[in-house]
Design a protein around this motif. Structure first.
Motif, short mmCIF file in Angstrom:
data_model
loop_
_atom_site.label_atom_id
_atom_site.label_comp_id
_atom_site.label_asym_id
_atom_site.label_seq_id
_atom_site.Cartn_x
_atom_site.Cartn_y
_atom_site.Cartn_z
N LEU A 70 0.82 -1.22 0.00
CA LEU A 70 0.00 0.00 0.00
C LEU A 70 0.85 1.26 0.00
N CYS A 71 2.00 1.18 0.67
CA CYS A 71 2.87 2.35 0.81
C CYS A 71 4.32 1.92 0.59
N PRO A 72 4.80 1.93 -0.64
CA PRO A 72 6.16 1.45 -0.96
C PRO A 72 7.27 2.19 -0.21
N ASP A 73 7.02 3.44 0.20
CA ASP A 73 8.04 4.22 0.91
C ASP A 73 7.95 4.07 2.42
N LEU A 74 7.15 3.11 2.87
CA LEU A 74 6.93 2.92 4.30
C LEU A 74 8.25 2.58 5.02
N ILE A 75 8.46 3.22 6.17
CA ILE A 75 9.66 2.96 6.98
C ILE A 75 9.23 2.17 8.22
N PHE A 76 9.87 1.01 8.42
CA PHE A 76 9.55 0.19 9.58
C PHE A 76 10.52 0.51 10.72
N VAL A 77 9.96 0.70 11.92
CA VAL A 77 10.79 0.93 13.11
C VAL A 77 10.41 -0.09 14.18
N LYS A 78 11.36 -0.40 15.04
CA LYS A 78 11.13 -1.39 16.08
C LYS A 78 10.32 -0.80 17.24
N THR A 79 9.57 -1.66 17.90
CA THR A 79 8.84 -1.23 19.10
C THR A 79 9.84 -0.99 20.24
N ASP A 80 9.47 -0.09 21.13
CA ASP A 80 10.32 0.23 22.28
C ASP A 80 9.42 0.43 23.50
N PHE A 81 8.99 -0.69 24.08
CA PHE A 81 7.99 -0.61 25.14
C PHE A 81 8.49 0.08 26.40
N GLU A 82 9.77 -0.03 26.67
CA GLU A 82 10.30 0.68 27.83
C GLU A 82 10.16 2.18 27.67
N ARG A 83 10.39 2.67 26.47
CA ARG A 83 10.23 4.09 26.19
C ARG A 83 8.76 4.50 26.29
N TYR A 84 7.86 3.66 25.76
CA TYR A 84 6.43 3.97 25.82
C TYR A 84 5.96 4.04 27.27
N LYS A 85 6.44 3.09 28.09
CA LYS A 85 6.06 3.07 29.51
C LYS A 85 6.54 4.33 30.22
N GLU A 86 7.77 4.73 29.90
CA GLU A 86 8.34 5.93 30.53
C GLU A 86 7.48 7.16 30.23
N LEU A 87 7.13 7.34 28.96
CA LEU A 87 6.34 8.50 28.56
C LEU A 87 4.90 8.39 29.08
N SER A 88 4.36 7.18 29.09
CA SER A 88 3.00 6.98 29.60
C SER A 88 2.93 7.37 31.07
N TYR A 89 3.96 7.04 31.83
CA TYR A 89 4.01 7.40 33.24
C TYR A 89 4.02 8.92 33.40
N ARG A 90 4.79 9.61 32.57
CA ARG A 90 4.86 11.07 32.65
C ARG A 90 3.52 11.71 32.29
N ILE A 91 2.87 11.16 31.29
CA ILE A 91 1.55 11.67 30.89
C ILE A 91 0.53 11.45 32.00
N ARG A 92 0.57 10.26 32.58
CA ARG A 92 -0.38 9.93 33.64
C ARG A 92 -0.18 10.82 34.86
N SER A 93 1.06 11.19 35.14
CA SER A 93 1.33 12.06 36.29
C SER A 93 0.68 13.43 36.09
N ILE A 94 0.56 13.86 34.83
CA ILE A 94 -0.14 15.12 34.53
C ILE A 94 -1.62 14.96 34.87
N PHE A 95 -2.21 13.82 34.50
CA PHE A 95 -3.62 13.58 34.80
C PHE A 95 -3.89 13.72 36.29
N PHE A 96 -2.99 13.15 37.09
CA PHE A 96 -3.20 13.13 38.54
C PHE A 96 -3.07 14.51 39.18
N ASP A 97 -2.56 15.47 38.44
CA ASP A 97 -2.54 16.85 38.94
C ASP A 97 -3.95 17.44 38.97
N TYR A 98 -4.88 16.79 38.24
CA TYR A 98 -6.24 17.32 38.11
C TYR A 98 -7.27 16.48 38.86
#
Length: 370
Positions: A70-98
């Motif tokens: 469908l997209c010949p120029d598509l770029i594949f990148v590896k998953t990085d769950f540790e990074r996602y968890k780190e950022l998810s935690y930071r985002i969630r901490s913002i929620f808890f301020d409210y």
């Protein structure tokens, strides 16, 4: 609205193409380009796609091979769950301020009940806007939000102005909003159910609302009552800060299709060990063991057995999975195997009687500030 309901101010925050956006943020060379997270290799399945890739029809759960066509120029990148968890935690901490009433659905989305919030702000719309701005400023990612009187409507609304937007559905607008919706937009109506509804002349919320409870029960079983109520704006599910895990699973997609059960047993042992690891980490056990089998033609089959006691031991999980594997003859060669445990020994949490009584006494007011 004339129906007496518990009135809440609910925000559904949904990160925009979270995995792909993280990859683009961490590697500026990928910005503005069509990328897919996961999906590499001849058997890979895509976990997420950037908005640039979605324009070509690339989406999650799609095979990498099809996405590349469908997209010949598509770029594949590896998953990085540790990074996602780190950022998810930071985002969630913002929620808890409210608010402390935060119910995560996954790493990239959550419900917030801001009816009574830590900022003393009566406007859920302004709170959502402030949260989204803080996520952008402090994390570097964009988020979208839906704001309304319950979780069902808020979740639908969060998808309206994506990416990087929000939509508020005020109490007086809820019924009309739902009536105008394509039935496919209703949370809980999957592809198969949507097709069934189309066949019965149900294309919009208005069509659904015209059907009686008896009709919906007869044609859609247990879900009929759910459809009957949500199209009328009735969805009393609370935002649960501690969501109860209902199941835990692990699965593997193989580089080559397996046709021998002997080879499958070796794979099941590794999967059972992973399930045990996750059970130990979550400190839970379960009674129902389910074997998931995906064949080379992509058809899916599940086989389950419920034990009279809770288990988490690898050997018992593996032995039960083996029994399920030999339970029936395999229909074809196998591309994926998975094991899940459900019927877990988690304790369901509940609100206090005082909170419930308070909710019962509140009615929807048309001038309720959102």
């Amino acid at each position: 609205m004339s129906v007496d309901l518990p009135i809440r101010k609910i925000i559904h925050v949904d990160m925009d193409a979270f995995y792909a956006s993280v990859a683009q943020m961490d590697n500026p060379d990928l910005k503005g380009k069509p990328i897919a997270v996961g999906g590499g290799g001849k058997r890979g399945v895509i976990s997420a796609a950037s908005y640039e890739a979605r324009k070509f029809g690339v989406k999650s759960a799609m095979s990498g091979r099809l996405a590349e066509k469908l997209c010949p120029d598509l770029i594949f990148v590896k998953t990085d769950f540790e990074r996602y968890k780190e950022l998810s935690y930071r985002i969630r901490s913002i929620f808890f301020d409210y608010t402390d009433l935060v119910e995560p659905l996954s790493m990239d989305e959550a419900y917030l009940d801001v009816t009574e919030n830590k900022k003393g702000n009566p406007s859920a719309t302004l709170i959502a806007k402030e949260i989204r701005q803080r996520i952008f400023n402090e994390v570097g990612l964009t988020a979208s939000a839906g704001i309304s009187i319950n979780k069902f409507v808020a979740k639908i609304a969060s998808d309206y102005n994506k990416p990087n937007g929000q939509k508020t559905v005020n109490p007086e607008d809820v019924l009309l909003f739902l009536e105008d919706l394509d039935i496919r937009k209703f949370y809980g109506v999957g592809k198969v159910t949507a097709e069934k509804m189309y066949q019965k002349g149900i294309f919009t919320g208005k069509d659904l609302k015209a059907k009686s409870l008896e009709y919906l029960d007869e044609n859609f079983g247990k879900s009929g009552r759910y459809y009957y109520h949500v199209v009328r704006g009735i969805h009393n599910s609370e935002v649960k800060p501690n969501r109860i895990r209902k199941s835990l699973a692990a699965e593997r997609t193989f580089s080559e299709n397996l046709s021998s059960e002997i080879f499958m047993l070796e794979k099941l042992e590794h999967i059972a060990m992973e399930v045990n690891k996750r059970l130990s980490k979550s400190k839970v056990a379960g009674k129902t063991i389910t074997l998931k089998i995906k064949y080379s033609d992509f058809t899916l089959q599940t086989r389950s057995k419920t034990l009279p006691y809770f288990v988490s031991d690898t050997s018992i999980i593996l032995e039960t999975a083996k029994q399920l594997l030999y339970q029936d003859k395999l229909k074809n060669s196998v591309r994926l195997l998975g094991i899940s445990l459900s019927n877990l020994n988690t304790v369901k949490s509940s609100y206090t009687k005082a909170t419930k009584d308070k909710e019962k006494s509140v009615s929807v007011q048309l001038k309720f500030e959102f």
